[in-house]
Design an enzyme around this catalytic site. Structure first.
Site, PDB file in Angstrom:
ATOM      1  N   GLY A  32     -27.070   3.910 -24.203  1.00  0.00           N
ATOM      2  CA  GLY A  32     -26.461   4.986 -23.542  1.00  0.00           C
ATOM      3  C   GLY A  32     -25.413   4.590 -22.473  1.00  0.00           C
ATOM      4  O   GLY A  32     -24.436   3.859 -22.886  1.00  0.00           O
ATOM      5  N   TYR A 135     -39.438   0.609 -35.810  1.00  0.00           N
ATOM      6  CA  TYR A 135     -38.761   1.388 -34.613  1.00  0.00           C
ATOM      7  C   TYR A 135     -39.910   2.744 -35.713  1.00  0.00           C
ATOM      8  O   TYR A 135     -40.738   2.736 -34.410  1.00  0.00           O
ATOM      9  CB  TYR A 135     -37.666   2.083 -35.878  1.00  0.00           C
ATOM     10  N   VAL A 165     -33.286  14.922 -33.418  1.00  0.00           N
ATOM     11  CA  VAL A 165     -32.716  15.215 -32.694  1.00  0.00           C
ATOM     12  C   VAL A 165     -31.117  15.547 -32.629  1.00  0.00           C
ATOM     13  O   VAL A 165     -30.265  13.995 -32.958  1.00  0.00           O
ATOM     14  CB  VAL A 165     -32.989  14.940 -31.202  1.00  0.00           C
ATOM     15  N   ARG A 262     -31.060   3.723 -47.201  1.00  0.00           N
ATOM     16  CA  ARG A 262     -31.452   2.749 -46.762  1.00  0.00           C
ATOM     17  C   ARG A 262     -32.712   2.049 -46.832  1.00  0.00           C
ATOM     18  O   ARG A 262     -33.988   2.979 -47.618  1.00  0.00           O
ATOM     19  CB  ARG A 262     -31.301   3.403 -45.293  1.00  0.00           C
TER      20      ARG A 262
HETATM   21  C1  UD1 Z   1     -35.453   8.454 -37.266  1.00  0.00           C
HETATM   22  C2  UD1 Z   1     -36.819   9.419 -37.417  1.00  0.00           C
HETATM   23  C3  UD1 Z   1     -36.338  10.199 -35.811  1.00  0.00           C
HETATM   24  C4  UD1 Z   1     -35.572   9.422 -34.563  1.00  0.00           C
HETATM   25  C5  UD1 Z   1     -35.194   8.815 -35.222  1.00  0.00           C
HETATM   26  C6  UD1 Z   1     -34.252   7.616 -34.547  1.00  0.00           C
HETATM   27  C7  UD1 Z   1     -37.540  10.098 -39.512  1.00  0.00           C
HETATM   28  C8  UD1 Z   1     -37.847  11.476 -40.064  1.00  0.00           C
HETATM   29  N1  UD1 Z   1     -36.666  10.573 -38.051  1.00  0.00           N
HETATM   30  O1  UD1 Z   1     -34.726   9.627 -38.561  1.00  0.00           O
HETATM   31  O2  UD1 Z   1     -37.829  11.232 -35.101  1.00  0.00           O
HETATM   32  O3  UD1 Z   1     -35.778   9.950 -33.635  1.00  0.00           O
HETATM   33  O4  UD1 Z   1     -35.100   8.131 -36.458  1.00  0.00           O
HETATM   34  O5  UD1 Z   1     -33.138   7.056 -35.210  1.00  0.00           O
HETATM   35  O6  UD1 Z   1     -37.778   8.746 -40.021  1.00  0.00           O
HETATM   36  N2  UD1 Z   1     -27.666   8.944 -43.161  1.00  0.00           N
HETATM   37  C9  UD1 Z   1     -26.970   9.177 -44.485  1.00  0.00           C
HETATM   38  N3  UD1 Z   1     -26.054   8.788 -43.756  1.00  0.00           N
HETATM   39  C10 UD1 Z   1     -25.548   8.385 -42.578  1.00  0.00           C
HETATM   40  C11 UD1 Z   1     -26.296   7.865 -42.286  1.00  0.00           C
HETATM   41  C12 UD1 Z   1     -27.496   8.625 -41.985  1.00  0.00           C
HETATM   42  O7  UD1 Z   1     -26.836   9.713 -45.910  1.00  0.00           O
HETATM   43  O8  UD1 Z   1     -23.786   7.871 -41.952  1.00  0.00           O
HETATM   44  C13 UD1 Z   1     -29.146   9.388 -43.898  1.00  0.00           C
HETATM   45  C14 UD1 Z   1     -30.060   7.791 -44.041  1.00  0.00           C
HETATM   46  O9  UD1 Z   1     -30.123   7.578 -44.517  1.00  0.00           O
HETATM   47  C15 UD1 Z   1     -31.370   9.667 -42.983  1.00  0.00           C
HETATM   48  C16 UD1 Z   1     -30.839  10.572 -43.476  1.00  0.00           C
HETATM   49  O10 UD1 Z   1     -30.010  10.637 -42.927  1.00  0.00           O
HETATM   50  O11 UD1 Z   1     -31.842   9.653 -44.541  1.00  0.00           O
HETATM   51  C17 UD1 Z   1     -31.012  10.247 -40.964  1.00  0.00           C
HETATM   52  O12 UD1 Z   1     -30.274   9.448 -40.643  1.00  0.00           O
HETATM   53  P1  UD1 Z   1     -30.529   9.266 -38.989  1.00  0.00           P
HETATM   54  O13 UD1 Z   1     -29.887  10.796 -38.698  1.00  0.00           O
HETATM   55  O14 UD1 Z   1     -30.016   7.663 -39.232  1.00  0.00           O
HETATM   56  O15 UD1 Z   1     -32.267   9.308 -38.462  1.00  0.00           O
HETATM   57  P2  UD1 Z   1     -33.338   9.187 -39.246  1.00  0.00           P
HETATM   58  O16 UD1 Z   1     -33.590   7.422 -39.975  1.00  0.00           O
HETATM   59  O17 UD1 Z   1     -34.202  10.359 -40.574  1.00  0.00           O
END
Ligand code: UD1
Length: 304
Positions: A32, A135, A165, A262
């Protein structure tokens, strides 16, 4: 509340102050920022996993909204120990301190990641959990500790399982940041966003004001001690669709760079929100596109 200098915590504390509550915020600035602290809160700096600090911050408090955490699936894969301390030890210390101090209820920030990959969508709270990353496992341990404290000691806890979120004040400054903040930053600065995998993975992206509503309902609704509730929108959008929507809003046509998926990533995520509706009277009010527009406006003003 803990984690009030974080993205989601800052929105919750702001809403609580607006509703006339007295709010004490605890944060150690692990993820934060001081500038996220809202006017009107009492602030104490420290680490919730430290038992003396946990005791100090719950003294005289009626409701604990425990949002302090180290988020990010890939960060937990790379550094499981640090996130374990924040996410599991922090929750256990807060539970123990809160129960001992006579707190009425603790609301815990859970995560959709606990479901892992499920055969069926949307994901309902009765489905078996299947954590795919440290996590996810840490968040599952947190909510199970909460339920155990309710069963063993009659101490009321509620877990709100968040689904991806996004919104103003989400920090795009690290590779572990939420994907929407990173995509918006890329489009604002004319760089190509990275998509890990084929971009066909889906998420139930939830605008932060919906989460604030869900958390406050989870704190205020009588008779829901021990419950675990999805807080989301019930939508499902792929990353490719998300980028197309953002391109439309920006009036741009930026192509992503595709990289390897990932480790620990969930393929599809979509919440069943019937339980939140039934138990808490929860209903999402801001949808994806409207939320994206608010968020983009904020990033423009914030100059990030
Ligand atoms: C996960 C959890 C969510 C939690 C969060 C905390 C799930 C479904 N969701 O989010 O509840 O609050 O962790 O961090 O498990 N990605 C890209 N490019 C980027 C960044 C991310 O393609 O630059 C992809 C990731 O591989 C993933 C998706 O976008 O498939 C979302 O990624 P991210 O926003 O990091 O969240 P989650 O890992 O889904």
């Amino acid at each position: 509340m803990t984690g009030g200098a974080g993205f989601i915590g800052s929105h919750i504390s702001e809403a609580l102050v607006q509703r006339g509550h007295r709010v004490r915020v605890a944060d150690n600035f692990a993820t934060g920022y001081r500038h996220n602290l809202r006017d009107g809160v009492e602030f104490i700096e420290g680490d919730c996993a430290d038992p003396a600090f946990a005791q100090r911050i719950v003294a005289g408090i009626d409701y604990v909204i425990h949002q302090a955490a180290i988020p990010s699936v890939p960060r937990s894969v790379e550094k499981p120990l640090g996130s374990h301390r924040a996410n599991v030890d922090g929750m256990l210390q807060m539970l123990h301190a809160s129960r001992t101090a006579g707190v009425t209820r603790l609301v815990f920030a859970g995560s959709s990641s606990v479901y892992g990959d499920t055969a069926v969508l949307p994901k309902t709270e009765t489905m078996p959990t299947n954590p795919l990353s440290p996590y996810a496992l840490q968040k599952l341990m947190g909510e199970m500790y909460g339920q155990m404290f309710t069963r063993l000691y009659g101490f009321e806890t509620v877990t709100t399982r968040y689904f991806n979120v996004f919104g103003p004040r989400q920090d795009p400054g690290s590779p572990y940041s939420g994907v929407i903040s990173l995509f918006i930053k890329a489009l604002s600065t004319g760089t190509r966003p990275v998509i890990y995998g084929d971009g066909g993975q889906t998420r139930d992206f939830t605008y932060v004001s919906n989460v604030v509503e869900g958390v406050i309902l989870a704190a205020e609704t009588p008779g829901v001690g021990g419950e675990v509730v999805n807080v989301a929108t019930n939508g499902r959008v792929s990353l490719n669709q998300l980028l197309a929507t953002l391109n439309k809003i920006f009036g741009s046509d930026v192509e992503p760079i595709y990289k390897d998926p990932r480790t620990g990533d969930v393929r599809d995520s979509q919440a069943d929100i019937a339980k939140a509706g039934r138990l808490l009277g929860y209903k999402p009010t801001v949808g994806l596109e409207e939320g994206l527009r608010h968020t983009i406006e904020w990033y423009k003003g914030a100059n990030i």
